[in-house]
Design a protein around this motif. Structure first.
Motif, PDB file in Angstrom:
ATOM      1  N   ALA A  66      12.956  10.251  -9.802  1.00  0.00           N
ATOM      2  CA  ALA A  66      13.406   8.896 -10.538  1.00  0.00           C
ATOM      3  C   ALA A  66      13.773   8.014  -9.277  1.00  0.00           C
ATOM      4  N   LEU A  67      14.545   8.598  -8.383  1.00  0.00           N
ATOM      5  CA  LEU A  67      14.899   7.450  -7.337  1.00  0.00           C
ATOM      6  C   LEU A  67      13.746   7.158  -6.703  1.00  0.00           C
ATOM      7  N   VAL A  68      12.606   8.067  -6.245  1.00  0.00           N
ATOM      8  CA  VAL A  68      11.435   7.370  -5.563  1.00  0.00           C
ATOM      9  C   VAL A  68      10.798   6.473  -6.414  1.00  0.00           C
ATOM     10  N   ILE A  69      10.400   6.712  -7.829  1.00  0.00           N
ATOM     11  CA  ILE A  69       9.734   5.756  -8.524  1.00  0.00           C
ATOM     12  C   ILE A  69      10.478   4.646  -8.608  1.00  0.00           C
ATOM     13  N   VAL A  70      11.923   4.477  -8.895  1.00  0.00           N
ATOM     14  CA  VAL A  70      12.502   3.204  -8.799  1.00  0.00           C
ATOM     15  C   VAL A  70      12.124   2.556  -7.457  1.00  0.00           C
ATOM     16  N   ALA A  71      12.311   3.046  -6.473  1.00  0.00           N
ATOM     17  CA  ALA A  71      12.374   2.176  -5.026  1.00  0.00           C
ATOM     18  C   ALA A  71      11.045   1.907  -4.782  1.00  0.00           C
TER      19      ALA A  71
ATOM     20  N   ALA B  96       0.858  -1.075  -0.039  1.00  0.00           N
ATOM     21  CA  ALA B  96      -0.081  -0.069  -0.089  1.00  0.00           C
ATOM     22  C   ALA B  96       0.935   1.158  -0.054  1.00  0.00           C
ATOM     23  N   GLY B  97       1.850   1.260   0.699  1.00  0.00           N
ATOM     24  CA  GLY B  97       2.845   2.427   0.672  1.00  0.00           C
ATOM     25  C   GLY B  97       3.405   2.551  -0.469  1.00  0.00           C
ATOM     26  N   SER B  98       3.910   1.764  -1.483  1.00  0.00           N
ATOM     27  CA  SER B  98       4.301   1.703  -2.595  1.00  0.00           C
ATOM     28  C   SER B  98       3.150   2.495  -3.663  1.00  0.00           C
ATOM     29  N   ILE B  99       2.145   2.069  -3.352  1.00  0.00           N
ATOM     30  CA  ILE B  99       1.095   2.620  -4.361  1.00  0.00           C
ATOM     31  C   ILE B  99       0.867   4.083  -4.186  1.00  0.00           C
ATOM     32  N   VAL B 100       0.868   4.463  -2.730  1.00  0.00           N
ATOM     33  CA  VAL B 100       0.681   5.855  -2.248  1.00  0.00           C
ATOM     34  C   VAL B 100       1.704   6.682  -2.784  1.00  0.00           C
ATOM     35  N   THR B 101       2.970   6.016  -2.676  1.00  0.00           N
ATOM     36  CA  THR B 101       4.240   6.837  -3.396  1.00  0.00           C
ATOM     37  C   THR B 101       4.018   7.167  -4.722  1.00  0.00           C
ATOM     38  N   LEU B 102       3.709   6.030  -5.376  1.00  0.00           N
ATOM     39  CA  LEU B 102       3.433   6.350  -6.988  1.00  0.00           C
ATOM     40  C   LEU B 102       2.664   7.575  -7.294  1.00  0.00           C
ATOM     41  N   VAL B 103       1.290   7.218  -6.612  1.00  0.00           N
ATOM     42  CA  VAL B 103       0.101   8.451  -6.658  1.00  0.00           C
ATOM     43  C   VAL B 103       0.994   9.851  -6.385  1.00  0.00           C
TER      44      VAL B 103
ATOM     45  N   LEU C  23       8.703   1.136  -7.337  1.00  0.00           N
ATOM     46  CA  LEU C  23       8.279  -0.040  -8.433  1.00  0.00           C
ATOM     47  C   LEU C  23       8.845  -1.305  -7.653  1.00  0.00           C
ATOM     48  N   LEU C  24      10.080  -1.336  -7.285  1.00  0.00           N
ATOM     49  CA  LEU C  24      10.832  -2.336  -6.652  1.00  0.00           C
ATOM     50  C   LEU C  24       9.887  -2.906  -5.542  1.00  0.00           C
ATOM     51  N   THR C  25       9.783  -2.131  -4.891  1.00  0.00           N
ATOM     52  CA  THR C  25       8.834  -2.607  -3.458  1.00  0.00           C
ATOM     53  C   THR C  25       7.466  -3.071  -3.974  1.00  0.00           C
ATOM     54  N   LEU C  26       6.811  -2.481  -5.117  1.00  0.00           N
ATOM     55  CA  LEU C  26       5.851  -3.005  -5.553  1.00  0.00           C
ATOM     56  C   LEU C  26       5.774  -4.335  -5.901  1.00  0.00           C
ATOM     57  N   ILE C  27       6.921  -4.434  -6.880  1.00  0.00           N
ATOM     58  CA  ILE C  27       6.939  -5.903  -7.504  1.00  0.00           C
ATOM     59  C   ILE C  27       7.293  -7.068  -6.230  1.00  0.00           C
ATOM     60  N   LEU C  28       8.134  -6.456  -5.389  1.00  0.00           N
ATOM     61  CA  LEU C  28       8.289  -7.541  -4.251  1.00  0.00           C
ATOM     62  C   LEU C  28       7.234  -8.060  -3.571  1.00  0.00           C
ATOM     63  N   THR C  29       6.195  -6.845  -3.283  1.00  0.00           N
ATOM     64  CA  THR C  29       5.172  -7.122  -2.234  1.00  0.00           C
ATOM     65  C   THR C  29       3.843  -7.490  -3.394  1.00  0.00           C
ATOM     66  N   TRP C  30       4.024  -7.658  -4.380  1.00  0.00           N
ATOM     67  CA  TRP C  30       2.626  -7.829  -5.269  1.00  0.00           C
ATOM     68  C   TRP C  30       2.087  -9.346  -4.523  1.00  0.00           C
ATOM     69  N   PRO C  31       0.564  -9.119  -4.165  1.00  0.00           N
ATOM     70  CA  PRO C  31       0.066 -10.339  -3.789  1.00  0.00           C
ATOM     71  C   PRO C  31      -0.334 -11.212  -4.802  1.00  0.00           C
ATOM     72  N   THR C  32       0.813 -12.047  -5.067  1.00  0.00           N
ATOM     73  CA  THR C  32       0.670 -13.366  -6.036  1.00  0.00           C
ATOM     74  C   THR C  32      -0.360 -14.505  -5.507  1.00  0.00           C
ATOM     75  N   ARG C  33      -0.583 -15.430  -6.299  1.00  0.00           N
ATOM     76  CA  ARG C  33      -1.320 -16.460  -5.581  1.00  0.00           C
ATOM     77  C   ARG C  33      -0.352 -17.304  -4.665  1.00  0.00           C
ATOM     78  N   ARG C  34       0.801 -17.237  -4.941  1.00  0.00           N
ATOM     79  CA  ARG C  34       1.733 -18.309  -4.090  1.00  0.00           C
ATOM     80  C   ARG C  34       1.782 -17.454  -2.576  1.00  0.00           C
ATOM     81  N   ARG C  35       1.919 -16.072  -2.783  1.00  0.00           N
ATOM     82  CA  ARG C  35       2.095 -15.505  -1.489  1.00  0.00           C
ATOM     83  C   ARG C  35       0.789 -15.484  -0.865  1.00  0.00           C
ATOM     84  N   ARG C  36      -0.243 -15.287  -1.191  1.00  0.00           N
ATOM     85  CA  ARG C  36      -1.647 -15.403  -0.834  1.00  0.00           C
ATOM     86  C   ARG C  36      -2.056 -16.868  -0.199  1.00  0.00           C
ATOM     87  N   GLY C  37      -1.481 -17.804  -0.969  1.00  0.00           N
ATOM     88  CA  GLY C  37      -1.780 -19.339  -0.461  1.00  0.00           C
ATOM     89  C   GLY C  37      -0.768 -19.537   0.618  1.00  0.00           C
TER      90      GLY C  37
END
Length: 400
Positions: free
Chosen positions: A354-359, A291-298, A361-375
């Motif tokens: 640029a630094l904030v967006i890169v950080a 959620a924090g990465s989404i808020v940052t990108l917005v 995006l990396l956080t968003l990718i690493l914390t994306w709620p995939t099916r494996r993580r939800r399971g």
């Protein structure tokens, strides 16, 4: 001694009457041990040896013959009365006959003496099962199971609050870290040496800009006072920064140090929130950072859109938020403008974004709620719920 031996003068004459002899012997206390033993009578022999004499008498009966008498003793005991045949627990006291010998009265008193054993019908043996093996009613068990399931499914407020704080602190932390990376001599060196960066029209070379600009950047992050910049001079011996410039740099330093302190505090609070979420909520850290990465990108995309639509307006409004009017405007001949022209601030804004967006995006990718993580999170939650349910069922079964 033989039959012809004369009888002593003081020798008592033996009694030849059997009835009188029996009464005399019965009245003597020395023969108390010969009395019959009854259950529950006080004074009964404790060694367990039963007397070999039959019962002497009962209420209303004739006395039996005792050893030593000249009459034969009957082998069968005298018949007992109705009161003597009754169980001792229901025997009622009756009037004792006062006539007869002492042995008769003693036997009658023993026969009508109430039993000292309490009524066994008033007491019962304890149940073989204990209270811990009794299961509560079925409605209580169902109610407790429903409450336990609702408590397990309900999300507590603590982890939610920590997730919200982590999501709100994360954009500010990234912005502070990006600003700290930009306010460094490395970024100045890259700017002054990159192709297309505008030169100084009043005589500063790249080496001069790097030297004087390093003093200004160091002043923003150290604990020195305004004299750090006020006493600097150029090649001709004149002051490098005017009083207005030194005052503005002091204001900038206050804003920068305050933002660094706020960022450090938020980092500490975020660490506390992460530790709390790791212990109390499965996947809470991931959800908070996501959620924090989404808020940052917005936020960054919104600020970038405003800057692209009108940089001058954006730059002016930004300075009005933190500085008083008239304290941050300078001429083209002033040192601050020659060291940090407008292009420098545009590149600094682009670098921070640029630094904030890169950080983010990396956080968003690493914390994306995939099916494996939800399971994985669901499996951990189900395991905890099953363990708590089994413990609760055991406690319900053992509860009285």
């Amino acid at each position: 001694m033989n039959d012809n031996t004369p009888t002593p003068s003081k020798r008592p004459e033996p009694q030849l009457d059997p009835a009188a002899e029996s009464a005399t012997e019965s009245d003597e206390a020395a023969f108390d041990w010969m009395k019959p033993t009854r259950a529950g009578r006080k004074g009964a022999p404790e060694d367990g040896h039963a007397t070999s004499r039959p019962e002497e008498a009962v209420a209303g009966g004739a006395p039996s013959q005792v050893p030593g008498s000249r009459r034969p003793v009957s082998q069968s005991p005298a018949p007992q009365s109705e009161s003597a045949r009754q169980p001792e627990t229901v025997r009622q006291p009756e009037k004792v006959r006062q006539s007869g010998s002492r042995a008769d009265r003693k036997a009658a008193e023993a026969a009508v003496e109430p039993s000292t054993v309490p009524n066994e019908s008033l007491f019962s043996e304890p149940l073989p099962t204990s209270a811990l093996q009794i299961r509560p009613p079925q409605e209580d068990v169902e109610r407790r199971n429903a409450e336990r399931e609702s408590a397990a499914n309900a999300k507590p407020a603590g982890p939610r609050v920590m997730q919200v704080l982590l999501a709100l602190f994360y954009p500010v932390i990234l912005l502070v870290l990006a600003v700290r990376a930009i306010t460094s001599p490395l970024f100045m060196w890259v700017e002054y040496n990159r192709p297309g960066f505008p030169g100084d029209g009043y005589g500063f070379s790249t080496d001069d800009r790097m030297t004087y600009g390093s003093y200004a950047v160091d002043y923003l992050s150290n604990w020195s006072g305004p004299r750090y910049l006020a006493e600097l001079v150029n090649h001709s011996g004149e002051k490098l920064f005017k009083d207005g410039e030194v005052s503005h740099m002091a204001d900038v330093k206050l804003v920068i140090l305050s933002s660094f302190a706020a960022g450090a505090l938020m980092i500490l609070l975020s660490i506390v929130a992460i530790i709390y979420l790791r212990r109390r909520s499965n996947g809470g850290v991931r959800r908070g950072l996501f959620a924090g990465s989404i808020v940052t990108l917005v936020i960054i995309l919104g600020l970038g859109a405003l800057a692209v639509l009108g940089w001058e307006q954006f730059f002016t409004e930004f300075h009005r938020i933190f500085f008083a009017n008239g304290t941050w405007t300078f001429t083209l001949e002033d040192t601050l403008i020659r060291l940090f022209p407008g292009q420098f601030w545009i590149d600094a804004g682009i670098g921070i974004g640029a630094l904030v967006i890169v950080a983010a995006l990396l956080t968003l990718i690493l914390t994306w709620p995939t099916r494996r993580r939800r399971g994985r999170v669901k499996a951990a939650t189900d395991t905890g719920a099953e363990s708590s349910s089994s413990e609760g069922s055991d406690s319900d079964a053992a509860a009285p």
